[in-house]
Write an enzyme that holds these catalytic residues in place. Structure first.
Site, PDB file in Angstrom:
ATOM      1  N   ALA A  52      -6.572  -5.065   7.105  1.00  0.00           N
ATOM      2  CA  ALA A  52      -7.555  -3.762   6.798  1.00  0.00           C
ATOM      3  C   ALA A  52      -8.849  -4.440   6.229  1.00  0.00           C
ATOM      4  O   ALA A  52      -9.724  -3.769   6.025  1.00  0.00           O
ATOM      5  CB  ALA A  52      -6.918  -2.845   5.765  1.00  0.00           C
ATOM      6  N   TRP A  78       0.720  -1.258  -0.199  1.00  0.00           N
ATOM      7  CA  TRP A  78      -0.128  -0.004   0.010  1.00  0.00           C
ATOM      8  C   TRP A  78       1.026   1.267   0.160  1.00  0.00           C
ATOM      9  O   TRP A  78       1.723   1.394   0.853  1.00  0.00           O
ATOM     10  CB  TRP A  78      -1.022  -0.182   1.161  1.00  0.00           C
ATOM     11  CG  TRP A  78      -2.029   1.011   1.619  1.00  0.00           C
ATOM     12  CD1 TRP A  78      -2.594   1.668   0.572  1.00  0.00           C
ATOM     13  CD2 TRP A  78      -2.004   1.802   2.552  1.00  0.00           C
ATOM     14  NE1 TRP A  78      -3.615   2.777   1.063  1.00  0.00           N
ATOM     15  CE2 TRP A  78      -3.035   2.893   2.376  1.00  0.00           C
ATOM     16  CE3 TRP A  78      -1.315   1.714   4.136  1.00  0.00           C
ATOM     17  CZ2 TRP A  78      -3.299   3.779   3.373  1.00  0.00           C
ATOM     18  CZ3 TRP A  78      -2.007   2.602   4.822  1.00  0.00           C
ATOM     19  CH2 TRP A  78      -2.916   3.575   4.605  1.00  0.00           C
ATOM     20  N   ASP A 135      -0.666  -5.319   9.258  1.00  0.00           N
ATOM     21  CA  ASP A 135      -1.512  -4.293   8.629  1.00  0.00           C
ATOM     22  C   ASP A 135      -2.680  -5.306   8.398  1.00  0.00           C
ATOM     23  O   ASP A 135      -2.681  -5.880   7.146  1.00  0.00           O
ATOM     24  CB  ASP A 135      -1.036  -3.564   7.566  1.00  0.00           C
ATOM     25  CG  ASP A 135      -2.274  -2.472   7.425  1.00  0.00           C
ATOM     26  OD1 ASP A 135      -3.196  -2.515   7.961  1.00  0.00           O
ATOM     27  OD2 ASP A 135      -1.776  -1.582   6.597  1.00  0.00           O
ATOM     28  N   LYS A 179     -13.430  -0.957   6.188  1.00  0.00           N
ATOM     29  CA  LYS A 179     -13.961  -1.842   5.023  1.00  0.00           C
ATOM     30  C   LYS A 179     -15.139  -2.957   5.506  1.00  0.00           C
ATOM     31  O   LYS A 179     -16.220  -2.885   5.017  1.00  0.00           O
ATOM     32  CB  LYS A 179     -12.970  -2.647   4.389  1.00  0.00           C
ATOM     33  CG  LYS A 179     -11.940  -1.734   3.296  1.00  0.00           C
ATOM     34  CD  LYS A 179     -10.869  -0.940   4.296  1.00  0.00           C
ATOM     35  CE  LYS A 179      -9.939  -0.214   3.234  1.00  0.00           C
ATOM     36  NZ  LYS A 179      -9.131   0.738   4.024  1.00  0.00           N
TER      37      LYS A 179
END
Length: 394
Positions: free
Chosen positions: A210, A127, A208, A243
């Site tokens: 997400a 990302w 991470d 999300k």
């Protein structure tokens, strides 16, 4: 003073969004921005979240600050969602943050406080904001191989070879599931091998996560993170609710620091609260409150899980449709990996020139490295995309 400021690099994704908005062509397709959209192109409020908002509107009696770390009930709910019973609750320090991005930023700052010489090993690709924040903080970045563009799969041998260069105190940044931007994920045996290597090198994993629930399901998507927590003495985890709860604008995230030595929790918790105080004092509460209500109510949670599963299955159906259509039109299984990837993203392996041709001649927008957001498609636009890809000779 302000005349001394320097021009900053433009965010490529945000720039693409603006270009898309200015395009007047009918039928244009946006596969760039990383936001979930339904078949009508909307980002809806999830049913359970809407009900939780109504409940909280009636129950809320004050807008006073909650606390530097946020509401403890939110931390408890999210730790249970992400970690399950992988580690005792007393071994986890946690703070609420403004979105997953806030959690990532706080994690990097905590690393910097603990070990100013730490290098952060980051997947190539990753990302883009990971790299942007690390650069802003002046932290040393080491890229490790992750994605094989030819096969559309994880370059695991390359990954292990590059992570083999870690030193004690270095940090390995890993994607918990639904790798952004490639959609290619580690298998459980590969997670186990990474854990063994990290422990051998004395390095610290930072995860991470997400997109929990967008890949193989809520529990399966957390399996890699839970294995790392069980297998490594210290772990940092940045989690986002944007999300899987669809609350992007509420900016709801959490940073967790896991220790197998519970005695270190209090010191870490104090440092996390200190970082919150320096950056924004008290984290936002509204989104965190909604998440807590949904996860704490059996009826709301069941409805949320059902809607999340429908979202996940819808993206899997689009993946299968796109891979099949590309195979039909091209006579090649080159893009078969699209059906195997998970989450919102896949990296198609197209050149920047082909990506530009798709934008210029077909009004199809994707990131320059050919990352597409699967959720930007629907059953009607999949054939249009597949036909355009074949026509540009990709």
């Amino acid at each position: 003073m302000f005349e001394l400021l320097k021009e900053q690099p433009k965010d490529k994704i945000l720039a693409l969004v603006q270009t898309f908005r200015e395009d007047k062509r009918p039928g244009k397709i946006d596969l760039g921005v990383g936001v979930y959209k339904d078949a009508e192109g909307r980002t809806p409020i999830m049913r359970a979240v809407k009900k939780a908002e109504q409940l909280w509107w009636n129950a809320e009696e004050t807008k006073a600050y909650v606390g530097l770390a946020g509401d403890p009930a939110f931390s408890d709910a999210m730790i249970d969602l992400v970690l399950g019973d992988a580690v005792p609750r007393d071994n986890v320090a946690a703070v609420a943050t403004p979105g997953g991005t806030g959690a990532v930023r706080q994690a990097f700052e905590l690393i910097q406080m603990a070990n100013p010489n730490a290098r952060v090993f980051v997947s190539d690709p990753t990302w883009p904001n990971h790299l942007s924040i690390l650069k802003h903080l002046g932290m040393e970045v080491v890229l490790y191989r992750y994605f094989d563009s030819e096969s559309g799969s994880v370059d695991f041998n390359g990954m292990l070879e590059d992570l083999g260069g870690m030193r004690p105190g270095d940090v390995a940044l890993l994607h918990g599931c639904c790798h952004n931007p490639t959609g290619a994920n580690l298998t459980m045996p590969e997670w186990d091998a990474v854990i063994a290597l990290l422990n051998d090198k004395g390095a610290v994993p930072m995860i991470d996560i997400a997109y929990q629930g967008f890949g193989e399901g809520l529990e399966a998507d957390a399996a890699g993170t839970r294995a790392v927590v069980k297998g490594c003495p210290e772990v940092l985890i940045a989690a986002s609710c944007s999300k899987n709860f669809g609350i992007y604008r509420e900016r709801t995230g959490i940073l967790m620091a896991v220790h197998h030595d519970a005695a270190r929790k209090a010191l870490t918790q104090a440092n996390l609260a200190h970082l919150n105080r320096q950056n924004y004092s008290f984290p936002p509460d509204h989104g965190a409150r909604l998440v807590t209500l949904v996860l704490g109510d059996a009826t709301l949670r069941a409805d949320w899980e059902a809607e999340l599963e429908a979202v996940r299955q819808g993206m899997l159906d689009l993946r299968t449709q796109l891979a099949s259509e590309l195979q039909r039109l091209s006579g090649s299984d080159r893009f078969g990996f699209v059906a195997q990837h998970r989450g919102m993203f896949s990296r198609l392996g197209l050149s920047p020139e082909k990506v530009e041709e798709l934008r210029r001649d077909h009004a199809i927008y994707m990131i320059g490295d050919s990352r597409i957001n699967i959720a930007g498609l629907n059953a009607q636009t999949v054939p249009i995309l597949a036909k355009a890809i074949v026509e540009v000779g990709a």
